[in-house]
Design a protein around this motif. Structure first.
Motif, PDB file in Angstrom:
ATOM      1  N   GLY A  34       0.553  -1.541  -0.135  1.00 43.83           N
ATOM      2  CA  GLY A  34       0.297  -0.145   0.198  1.00 43.83           C
ATOM      3  C   GLY A  34       0.377   1.419  -0.376  1.00 43.83           C
ATOM      4  O   GLY A  34       1.971   1.338   0.694  1.00 43.83           O
ATOM      5  N   GLY A  35       0.578   1.769  -1.369  1.00 40.71           N
ATOM      6  CA  GLY A  35       1.149   3.583  -1.453  1.00 40.71           C
ATOM      7  C   GLY A  35       0.452   4.558  -0.503  1.00 40.71           C
ATOM      8  O   GLY A  35       0.748   5.719  -0.917  1.00 40.71           O
ATOM      9  N   GLY A  36      -0.744   4.429   0.491  1.00 38.85           N
ATOM     10  CA  GLY A  36      -1.184   5.162   0.828  1.00 38.85           C
ATOM     11  C   GLY A  36       0.075   5.931   2.723  1.00 38.85           C
ATOM     12  O   GLY A  36       0.651   4.654   2.343  1.00 38.85           O
ATOM     13  N   LEU A  37      -1.227   6.780   3.441  1.00 35.18           N
ATOM     14  CA  LEU A  37      -0.690   7.193   4.495  1.00 35.18           C
ATOM     15  C   LEU A  37      -0.139   6.279   4.928  1.00 35.18           C
ATOM     16  O   LEU A  37       0.717   5.797   5.943  1.00 35.18           O
ATOM     17  CB  LEU A  37      -1.603   7.737   4.723  1.00 35.18           C
ATOM     18  N   ALA A  90       0.265   9.295  -3.904  1.00 31.48           N
ATOM     19  CA  ALA A  90      -0.224   9.041  -4.749  1.00 31.48           C
ATOM     20  C   ALA A  90      -0.759  11.066  -5.681  1.00 31.48           C
ATOM     21  O   ALA A  90      -0.838  11.535  -6.623  1.00 31.48           O
ATOM     22  CB  ALA A  90      -0.353   8.468  -5.999  1.00 31.48           C
ATOM     23  N   TRP A  91      -1.113  10.817  -4.324  1.00 32.99           N
ATOM     24  CA  TRP A  91      -2.730  12.543  -4.130  1.00 32.99           C
ATOM     25  C   TRP A  91      -1.620  13.428  -4.330  1.00 32.99           C
ATOM     26  O   TRP A  91      -2.287  14.648  -4.127  1.00 32.99           O
ATOM     27  CB  TRP A  91      -3.463  11.913  -3.120  1.00 32.99           C
ATOM     28  N   LEU A  92      -0.154  13.259  -3.622  1.00 30.19           N
ATOM     29  CA  LEU A  92      -0.032  14.679  -3.481  1.00 30.19           C
ATOM     30  C   LEU A  92       0.971  14.905  -4.781  1.00 30.19           C
ATOM     31  O   LEU A  92       1.810  14.612  -5.511  1.00 30.19           O
ATOM     32  CB  LEU A  92       1.873  14.314  -2.575  1.00 30.19           C
ATOM     33  N   THR A 121       7.386   0.272  -6.689  1.00 29.40           N
ATOM     34  CA  THR A 121       6.442   0.932  -7.659  1.00 29.40           C
ATOM     35  C   THR A 121       5.940   0.181  -8.506  1.00 29.40           C
ATOM     36  O   THR A 121       6.893  -0.249  -9.150  1.00 29.40           O
ATOM     37  CB  THR A 121       6.679   2.203  -7.681  1.00 29.40           C
ATOM     38  N   GLY A 122       4.574   0.461  -9.287  1.00 32.79           N
ATOM     39  CA  GLY A 122       4.755   0.737 -10.116  1.00 32.79           C
ATOM     40  C   GLY A 122       3.948  -1.205 -10.257  1.00 32.79           C
ATOM     41  O   GLY A 122       4.218  -2.187 -11.537  1.00 32.79           O
ATOM     42  N   ARG A 123       3.648  -2.180  -9.674  1.00 28.71           N
ATOM     43  CA  ARG A 123       3.210  -3.286  -8.822  1.00 28.71           C
ATOM     44  C   ARG A 123       1.558  -3.167  -8.027  1.00 28.71           C
ATOM     45  O   ARG A 123       2.092  -2.340  -7.548  1.00 28.71           O
ATOM     46  CB  ARG A 123       4.223  -4.464  -8.324  1.00 28.71           C
ATOM     47  N   ARG A 124       0.866  -3.813  -8.585  1.00 28.30           N
ATOM     48  CA  ARG A 124      -0.327  -4.284  -7.559  1.00 28.30           C
ATOM     49  C   ARG A 124      -0.149  -5.437  -7.423  1.00 28.30           C
ATOM     50  O   ARG A 124      -0.228  -6.245  -8.262  1.00 28.30           O
ATOM     51  CB  ARG A 124      -1.183  -3.610  -8.630  1.00 28.30           C
ATOM     52  N   ALA A 125      -0.607  -5.757  -5.659  1.00 30.25           N
ATOM     53  CA  ALA A 125      -0.590  -6.799  -5.224  1.00 30.25           C
ATOM     54  C   ALA A 125      -1.606  -7.563  -5.639  1.00 30.25           C
ATOM     55  O   ALA A 125      -3.615  -7.301  -5.574  1.00 30.25           O
ATOM     56  CB  ALA A 125      -0.861  -6.931  -3.844  1.00 30.25           C
ATOM     57  N   THR A 126      -2.418  -8.524  -5.200  1.00 35.30           N
ATOM     58  CA  THR A 126      -3.131  -9.691  -6.045  1.00 35.30           C
ATOM     59  C   THR A 126      -3.163 -10.926  -5.710  1.00 35.30           C
ATOM     60  O   THR A 126      -4.785 -10.834  -5.368  1.00 35.30           O
ATOM     61  CB  THR A 126      -2.951  -9.601  -7.412  1.00 35.30           C
ATOM     62  N   ALA A 127      -2.604 -11.250  -4.694  1.00 37.94           N
ATOM     63  CA  ALA A 127      -2.557 -12.352  -3.791  1.00 37.94           C
ATOM     64  C   ALA A 127      -1.607 -12.514  -2.642  1.00 37.94           C
ATOM     65  O   ALA A 127      -0.552 -11.665  -3.191  1.00 37.94           O
ATOM     66  CB  ALA A 127      -3.464 -13.454  -4.141  1.00 37.94           C
ATOM     67  N   VAL A 128      -2.087 -12.575  -1.170  1.00 37.84           N
ATOM     68  CA  VAL A 128      -1.220 -12.130  -0.231  1.00 37.84           C
ATOM     69  C   VAL A 128      -1.089 -14.014   0.097  1.00 37.84           C
ATOM     70  O   VAL A 128      -1.711 -14.879   0.698  1.00 37.84           O
ATOM     71  CB  VAL A 128      -1.285 -11.429   1.204  1.00 37.84           C
ATOM     72  N   HIS A 129       0.282 -14.545   0.318  1.00 33.80           N
ATOM     73  CA  HIS A 129       0.821 -15.680   1.017  1.00 33.80           C
ATOM     74  C   HIS A 129       1.687 -15.214   2.065  1.00 33.80           C
ATOM     75  O   HIS A 129       1.501 -14.731   2.012  1.00 33.80           O
ATOM     76  CB  HIS A 129       1.188 -16.648  -0.456  1.00 33.80           C
TER      77      HIS A 129
END
Length: 244
Positions: A4-7, A34-36, A57-65
């Motif tokens: 997660g790239g939020g606060l 990203a909002w700044l 960065t440039g990656r989106r998690a799709t599943a956690v193992h």
């Protein structure tokens, strides 16, 4: 590894890196902050890297193992994964047959009274007041606390048979903790658009700590709680509703 790239993701990864410098900490997200504005995002990313955090960065998690994280750009091994992704809206309002926005948030008028249901008042991140009073509000304690306080004022007005006033919340800024001795603060206009002024380093960390302490003290002394006002619309003249 923190997802997660939020606060929440930024602050969690920074705190782990600060308290456990011997650990390998990675932050996985499509973007960081990203909002700044670009300059602020670059500054925060540089501080995270300086703290020893690897930015994926440039990656989106799709599943956690148990042993790693699957992303749209491949597999990342992880001994411990902290999820700090986006929040989802509970489906209580939708299941109750109340009017909701496309994302499931409860629809209310300018005073936080549910549309078509004058005995129901909503507050917090799961409500969707009209955009002209709340379109600038993001998920944060900075918005949730005055929403809760305004909802309480609305309930009291309805009990008294008075006309509730319109919601008016102005944002102040966005503070980011980057460990105990570092931080970043972005000043904003009332509509949450960024100002030119930013604060960094130890001073920003102190500002963030003061905000956290103010949140706790506001809960202890609710009658003294105040917030910055925003643009307040002119309401039509409805017939006062009395709650019995």
């Amino acid at each position: 590894m923190v997802i997660g790239g939020g606060l929440t993701g930024i602050e969690t990864s920074a705190e782990i890196a600060y308290h456990y410098p011997f650990l390998d900490v990675e932050l996985v997200a499509p973007e960081v902050a990203a909002w700044l504005p670009d300059a602020s995002r670059t500054r925060i990313a540089r501080k995270l890297v300086d703290a020893g955090i690897v930015l994926r960065t440039g990656r989106r998690a799709t599943a956690v193992h148990p042993d790693g994280v699957a992303t749209d750009a491949g597999w990342l091994p992880s001994a411990c994964t902290v999820w700090a992704g986006a929040l989802a809206v509970p489906d209580l309002a939708r299941r109750s047959g109340l009017p909701v926005a496309p994302d499931g948030r409860l629809r209310t008028d300018e005073t936080l009274v549910c549309l078509g249901h004058p005995r129901i008042v909503g507050a917090g991140d799961a409500v969707a007041p009209p955009r002209h009073v709340a379109g600038h509000l993001r998920m944060s304690c900075q918005a949730a606390m005055p929403l809760g306080a305004h909802a309480a004022d609305t309930v009291l007005a309805l009990i008294r048979g008075e006309r509730p006033v319109a919601l008016s919340i102005g944002m102040v800024g966005q503070g980011v903790s980057l460990g105990r001795r570092d931080g970043f603060a972005q000043a904003t206009h009332r509509d949450d658009t960024p100002r030119r002024f930013t604060l960094s380093g130890r001073a920003a960390a102190l500002v963030k700590e003061r905000v956290c302490r103010f949140t706790l003290s506001s809960m202890r002394f609710p009658r003294a709680y105040r917030w910055r006002s925003g643009a307040t619309p002119t309401l039509p003249a409805p017939t006062p509703t009395t709650v019995r």
